[in-house]
Design a protein around this motif. Structure first.
Motif, PDB file in Angstrom:
ATOM      1  N   ASP A   1      -4.864   1.114   2.704  1.00  0.00           N
ATOM      2  CA  ASP A   1      -3.688   0.524   3.350  1.00  0.00           C
ATOM      3  C   ASP A   1      -3.975  -0.903   3.807  1.00  0.00           C
ATOM      4  OD1 ASP A   1      -2.141   2.743   2.985  1.00  0.00           O
ATOM      5  OD2 ASP A   1      -2.094   3.357   5.089  1.00  0.00           O
ATOM      6  N   TRP A   2      -5.156  -1.101   4.416  1.00  0.00           N
ATOM      7  CA  TRP A   2      -5.507  -2.435   4.896  1.00  0.00           C
ATOM      8  C   TRP A   2      -5.614  -3.419   3.730  1.00  0.00           C
ATOM      9  CZ3 TRP A   2      -9.006   1.079   7.892  1.00  0.00           C
ATOM     10  CH2 TRP A   2      -8.580   1.235   9.218  1.00  0.00           C
ATOM     11  N   VAL A   3      -6.187  -2.964   2.625  1.00  0.00           N
ATOM     12  CA  VAL A   3      -6.323  -3.825   1.451  1.00  0.00           C
ATOM     13  C   VAL A   3      -4.952  -4.169   0.881  1.00  0.00           C
ATOM     14  CG1 VAL A   3      -7.318  -4.032  -0.856  1.00  0.00           C
ATOM     15  CG2 VAL A   3      -8.585  -2.820   0.941  1.00  0.00           C
ATOM     16  N   ASN A   4      -4.069  -3.190   0.814  1.00  0.00           N
ATOM     17  CA  ASN A   4      -2.736  -3.418   0.263  1.00  0.00           C
ATOM     18  C   ASN A   4      -1.902  -4.355   1.138  1.00  0.00           C
ATOM     19  OD1 ASN A   4      -2.772  -1.911  -2.198  1.00  0.00           O
ATOM     20  ND2 ASN A   4      -2.720  -0.023  -0.992  1.00  0.00           N
ATOM     21  N   CYS A   5      -2.175  -4.385   2.440  1.00  0.00           N
ATOM     22  CA  CYS A   5      -1.465  -5.328   3.314  1.00  0.00           C
ATOM     23  C   CYS A   5      -1.765  -6.769   2.900  1.00  0.00           C
ATOM     24  CB  CYS A   5      -1.855  -5.109   4.772  1.00  0.00           C
ATOM     25  SG  CYS A   5      -1.117  -3.650   5.522  1.00  0.00           S
ATOM     26  N   GLU A   6      -3.030  -7.035   2.549  1.00  0.00           N
ATOM     27  CA  GLU A   6      -3.363  -8.380   2.086  1.00  0.00           C
ATOM     28  C   GLU A   6      -2.676  -8.671   0.754  1.00  0.00           C
ATOM     29  OE1 GLU A   6      -7.157 -11.235   0.925  1.00  0.00           O
ATOM     30  OE2 GLU A   6      -7.264  -9.077   0.559  1.00  0.00           O
ATOM     31  N   ILE A   7      -2.681  -7.690  -0.134  1.00  0.00           N
ATOM     32  CA  ILE A   7      -2.091  -7.893  -1.463  1.00  0.00           C
ATOM     33  C   ILE A   7      -0.605  -8.208  -1.355  1.00  0.00           C
ATOM     34  CG2 ILE A   7      -1.535  -6.764  -3.647  1.00  0.00           C
ATOM     35  CD1 ILE A   7      -4.182  -5.193  -3.323  1.00  0.00           C
ATOM     36  N   LEU A   8       0.122  -7.440  -0.549  1.00  0.00           N
ATOM     37  CA  LEU A   8       1.566  -7.677  -0.451  1.00  0.00           C
ATOM     38  C   LEU A   8       1.846  -9.026   0.217  1.00  0.00           C
ATOM     39  CD1 LEU A   8       2.897  -7.095   2.648  1.00  0.00           C
ATOM     40  CD2 LEU A   8       2.217  -4.761   2.063  1.00  0.00           C
ATOM     41  N   HIS A   9       0.992  -9.390   1.188  1.00  0.00           N
ATOM     42  CA  HIS A   9       1.227 -10.667   1.879  1.00  0.00           C
ATOM     43  C   HIS A   9       0.995 -11.849   0.948  1.00  0.00           C
ATOM     44  CE1 HIS A   9       1.406 -13.586   5.141  1.00  0.00           C
ATOM     45  NE2 HIS A   9       0.312 -14.133   4.641  1.00  0.00           N
ATOM     46  N   LYS A  10      -0.094 -11.824   0.198  1.00  0.00           N
ATOM     47  CA  LYS A  10      -0.414 -12.982  -0.642  1.00  0.00           C
ATOM     48  C   LYS A  10       0.534 -13.097  -1.834  1.00  0.00           C
ATOM     49  CE  LYS A  10      -3.885 -11.044  -3.825  1.00  0.00           C
ATOM     50  NZ  LYS A  10      -5.308 -11.077  -4.235  1.00  0.00           N
ATOM     51  N   ASN A  11       1.228 -12.012  -2.195  1.00  0.00           N
ATOM     52  CA  ASN A  11       2.182 -12.051  -3.296  1.00  0.00           C
ATOM     53  C   ASN A  11       3.610 -12.338  -2.841  1.00  0.00           C
ATOM     54  OD1 ASN A  11       0.939 -11.246  -6.089  1.00  0.00           O
ATOM     55  ND2 ASN A  11      -0.081  -9.935  -4.589  1.00  0.00           N
ATOM     56  N   ALA A  12       3.817 -12.365  -1.534  1.00  0.00           N
ATOM     57  CA  ALA A  12       5.122 -12.716  -0.990  1.00  0.00           C
ATOM     58  C   ALA A  12       5.230 -14.227  -0.853  1.00  0.00           C
ATOM     59  CB  ALA A  12       5.307 -12.053   0.374  1.00  0.00           C
ATOM     60  N   PRO A  13       6.444 -14.766  -0.709  1.00  0.00           N
ATOM     61  CA  PRO A  13       6.583 -16.209  -0.488  1.00  0.00           C
ATOM     62  C   PRO A  13       5.857 -16.641   0.791  1.00  0.00           C
ATOM     63  CG  PRO A  13       8.699 -15.215  -1.034  1.00  0.00           C
ATOM     64  CD  PRO A  13       7.751 -14.079  -0.812  1.00  0.00           C
ATOM     65  N   GLU A  14       5.424 -17.886   0.847  1.00  0.00           N
ATOM     66  CA  GLU A  14       4.720 -18.390   2.024  1.00  0.00           C
ATOM     67  C   GLU A  14       5.584 -18.324   3.276  1.00  0.00           C
ATOM     68  OE1 GLU A  14       3.016 -22.210   1.538  1.00  0.00           O
ATOM     69  OE2 GLU A  14       1.742 -21.639  -0.173  1.00  0.00           O
ATOM     70  N   SER A  15       6.893 -18.327   3.097  1.00  0.00           N
ATOM     71  CA  SER A  15       7.801 -18.297   4.242  1.00  0.00           C
ATOM     72  C   SER A  15       7.894 -16.920   4.890  1.00  0.00           C
ATOM     73  CB  SER A  15       9.205 -18.740   3.805  1.00  0.00           C
ATOM     74  OG  SER A  15       9.698 -17.891   2.776  1.00  0.00           O
ATOM     75  N   THR A  16       7.359 -15.886   4.249  1.00  0.00           N
ATOM     76  CA  THR A  16       7.421 -14.527   4.793  1.00  0.00           C
ATOM     77  C   THR A  16       6.224 -14.268   5.705  1.00  0.00           C
ATOM     78  OG1 THR A  16       8.620 -13.677   2.860  1.00  0.00           O
ATOM     79  CG2 THR A  16       7.479 -12.072   4.244  1.00  0.00           C
ATOM     80  N   ALA A  17       6.514 -13.908   6.931  1.00  0.00           N
ATOM     81  CA  ALA A  17       5.459 -13.586   7.905  1.00  0.00           C
ATOM     82  C   ALA A  17       5.128 -12.102   7.823  1.00  0.00           C
ATOM     83  CB  ALA A  17       5.911 -13.934   9.317  1.00  0.00           C
ATOM     84  N   THR A  18       3.859 -11.779   8.000  1.00  0.00           N
ATOM     85  CA  THR A  18       3.423 -10.387   8.034  1.00  0.00           C
ATOM     86  C   THR A  18       2.945 -10.059   9.445  1.00  0.00           C
ATOM     87  OG1 THR A  18       2.798 -10.332   5.694  1.00  0.00           O
ATOM     88  CG2 THR A  18       1.780  -8.696   7.136  1.00  0.00           C
ATOM     89  N   VAL A  19       3.603  -9.081  10.055  1.00  0.00           N
ATOM     90  CA  VAL A  19       3.278  -8.660  11.420  1.00  0.00           C
ATOM     91  C   VAL A  19       2.770  -7.224  11.357  1.00  0.00           C
ATOM     92  CG1 VAL A  19       4.152  -8.265  13.751  1.00  0.00           C
ATOM     93  CG2 VAL A  19       5.062 -10.156  12.374  1.00  0.00           C
ATOM     94  N   ILE A  20       1.570  -6.999  11.886  1.00  0.00           N
ATOM     95  CA  ILE A  20       0.974  -5.665  11.879  1.00  0.00           C
ATOM     96  C   ILE A  20       0.933  -5.124  13.300  1.00  0.00           C
ATOM     97  CG2 ILE A  20      -1.152  -4.357  11.463  1.00  0.00           C
ATOM     98  CD1 ILE A  20      -1.698  -6.141   9.094  1.00  0.00           C
TER      99      ILE A  20
END
Length: 249
Positions: free
Chosen positions: A126-145
């Motif tokens: 799950d932790w690894v996939n959080c990085e994958i989804l974040h880096k593949n999203a637009p730079e304007s999308t914030a990831t909050v955990i």
């Protein structure tokens, strides 16, 4: 105040906390609310049926968001996932692992990925996939955990020799994370306190003591004993709490 919770109780509390905040956060932009697995997505929709909450975000999972961005290519499947799917197949129609109808449709990208308790109590992937989804999203999308046990991950609880992918993810992705709201209990030698921070304020160490008032009832007192622009180590926080010297106002 220092009660222990099992992983299921912790996840239930984190889910409810996120849900309660969704309407307010949605005023700042669109949200994809990502849960650890399909069953949790199904259950939370059963528990929270009000449109005020359900319309505030797209309800989904870490897996669904990762697959949305990467077309299934980069998603890290948890160990034992194939076995679990096979067992689920023996109970066709019972939706043992959750009902895919619980997933909201994902189109484009949101302003915010709000991810609830990845990894902690679940697969480390799950932790690894959080990085994958974040880096593949637009730079304007914030990831909050929310309560992702990032201290445990960053402090080497999972040895890199056994979890090399996670170790690499920690160095690249989790160590630079900014703590928006942080609260960690401290306890040593009969003293109690907290490490506390609300962005963008400084980090604080608080000593918590009790006294009796005129009615002979216990009253909790919080004393600020340390502030810092950077997060103090656990050792430093304990030392400052035990010293108990109030910060000059």
């Amino acid at each position: 105040q220092f009660d222990d919770f099992d992983n299921v109780q912790e996840l239930d509390l984190n889910k409810d906390w996120c849900i309660e905040w969704l309407p307010a956060v949605a005023q700042t932009g669109s949200i994809w609310f990502a849960l650890p697995d399909l069953k949790e997505c199904e259950l939370i929709k059963e528990d929270w049926k009000g449109s005020r909450y359900r319309d505030a975000a797209q309800f989904t999972t870490i897996e669904a968001v990762t697959r949305h961005y990467t077309a299934d290519q980069d998603y890290k499947k948890p160990w034992g996932a194939s076995l679990a799917n096979g067992v689920s197949g023996l109970f066709a129609g019972n939706n043992v692992l959750g009902d895919t109808n619980a997933l909201d449709e994902l189109e484009g990208s949101p302003d915010i990925h709000l991810i609830c308790q990845p990894g902690n109590g679940g697969p480390v992937e799950d932790w690894v996939n959080c990085e994958i989804l974040h880096k593949n999203a637009p730079e304007s999308t914030a990831t909050v955990i929310v309560n992702g046990a990032l201290d445990k991950v960053r402090d080497g609880y999972y040895p890199g020799i056994f979890f090399p992918e996670l170790a690499a993810t920690v160095d690249r992705f989790y160590k630079p994370f900014e703590s928006i709201f942080y609260l960690r209990p401290l306890s040593d030698k009969g003293c109690y306190g907290w490490v506390f921070r609300v962005y963008p304020e400084p980090w604080q160490v608080v000593l918590q003591t009790t006294t009796k008032n005129k009615q002979d009832k216990l009253v909790v007192e919080n004393t600020l004993v340390y502030t810092s622009e950077t997060r103090p180590s656990f050792k430093t926080a304990l030392e400052k709490m035990l010293q108990g010297t109030p910060v000059a106002k």
